[in-house]
Enzyme design. Structure first.
Site, short mmCIF file in Angstrom:
data_model
loop_
_atom_site.label_atom_id
_atom_site.label_comp_id
_atom_site.label_asym_id
_atom_site.label_seq_id
_atom_site.Cartn_x
_atom_site.Cartn_y
_atom_site.Cartn_z
N LEU A 101 0.83 -1.20 0.00
CA LEU A 101 0.00 0.00 0.00
C LEU A 101 0.87 1.26 0.00
O LEU A 101 1.93 1.30 0.62
CB LEU A 101 -0.92 -0.02 1.23
CG LEU A 101 -1.90 -1.21 1.20
CD1 LEU A 101 -2.46 -1.49 2.59
CD2 LEU A 101 -3.03 -0.96 0.20
N HIS A 117 1.72 -10.86 9.65
CA HIS A 117 2.83 -11.27 8.78
C HIS A 117 3.35 -12.62 9.28
O HIS A 117 3.56 -12.79 10.48
CB HIS A 117 3.94 -10.21 8.83
CG HIS A 117 5.10 -10.55 7.96
ND1 HIS A 117 5.03 -10.46 6.59
CD2 HIS A 117 6.33 -11.01 8.26
CE1 HIS A 117 6.20 -10.84 6.08
NE2 HIS A 117 6.99 -11.17 7.07
#
Ligand code: NHR
Ligand code: GAR
Length: 197
Positions: A101, A117
């Site tokens: 992003l 993650h």
């Protein structure tokens, strides 16, 4: 009502774990919070079916449709923002979302953007974490819930879980072991933020 918008790209098992936790633990009563929408950058993301079955509004925004733009990433993120903002989200949750992003998007949702993650950050930011952990000879691997900042996989850590790397593990076997823990810590980390208000 606090709205949670979840972004996915694939199977959506983390998204499903969050939806189930929200129902099981009655987040709507306890925190006035709900998963308000699920948005995927891939039309074939498996998680979309789960969301639809649970009567959660879904949307697909294909990043490939922005390839012709002068600034494809900025244009994609601007369109994504237009889909998300009507929900006035308390949290925007990346759950296996595979597009990096832009700083402008991250800034717009400052402090409200989370990611999970599949590594013990700050080790192994980026992709192919399980292969890299096995290759490095790590005895332990895991997952990290963190706030999203402009720098990839470097935001403040909110939660972690550790699993052993077993002798002979394939990346798929390790990924499955880590994923089980993701399903535990991601809903828990979100609940903690909801409690804190
Ligand atoms: N965006 C920002 N700004 N900061 C983070 O910390 C972000 C982020 C967007 C996604 C998830 C992340 C992960 O947990 C995430 C964290 C995708 C890539 C990637 O290289 C890397 C990290 C993460 C997600 N994506 C390629 C891209 O060009 C596309 C790969 C693909 O489509 O398969 O965007 O690991
Ligand atoms: C999860 O292991 C998640 O941590 C990881 O992808 C899997 C998604 O599974 N995310 C990334 O690698 C982000 N780059 P899911 O779609 O079943 O939640």
């Amino acid at each position: 009502m606090k709205n949670i918008v979840i972004l996915i790209s694939g199977g959506g098992s983390n998204m499903a774990a969050i939806v189930k936790a929200a129902q099981r633990d009655a987040w709507e009563d306890k925190y006035q919070a709900r998963v308000a929408a699920v948005i995927s950058n891939r039309a074939d993301a498996g998680g979309l079916a789960f969301a639809r079955e649970h009567a959660i509004p879904t949307a697909v925004l294909s990043h490939q449709d922005f390839a012709q733009h002068a600034q494809p990433r900025e244009a994609f993120d601007a369109a994504l923002q237009t889909l998300i903002d009507p929900y006035q989200p308390f949290l925007v949750v990346l759950a296996g979302f595979m597009r990096i992003l832009t700083p402008g998007f991250v800034q717009h949702y400052d402090q409200r953007l989370l990611n999970i993650h599949p590594s013990l950050l700050p080790a192994f930011a980026g992709l192919h974490t399980h292969e890299r952990a096995i290759e490095a000879g790590c005895r332990y691997a895991g997952a990290t819930v963190h706030r999203v900042t402009a720098e990839l996989d470097h935001g403040p850590i909110l939660a972690q879980a550790v699993v052993p790397v077993l002798p002979g593990d394939t990346a798929d076997q390790l990924a499955a072991r880590v994923l089980t823990q993701e399903h535990r810590i991601y809903p828990a980390a979100i609940a903690e933020l909801l409690r804190a208000g």
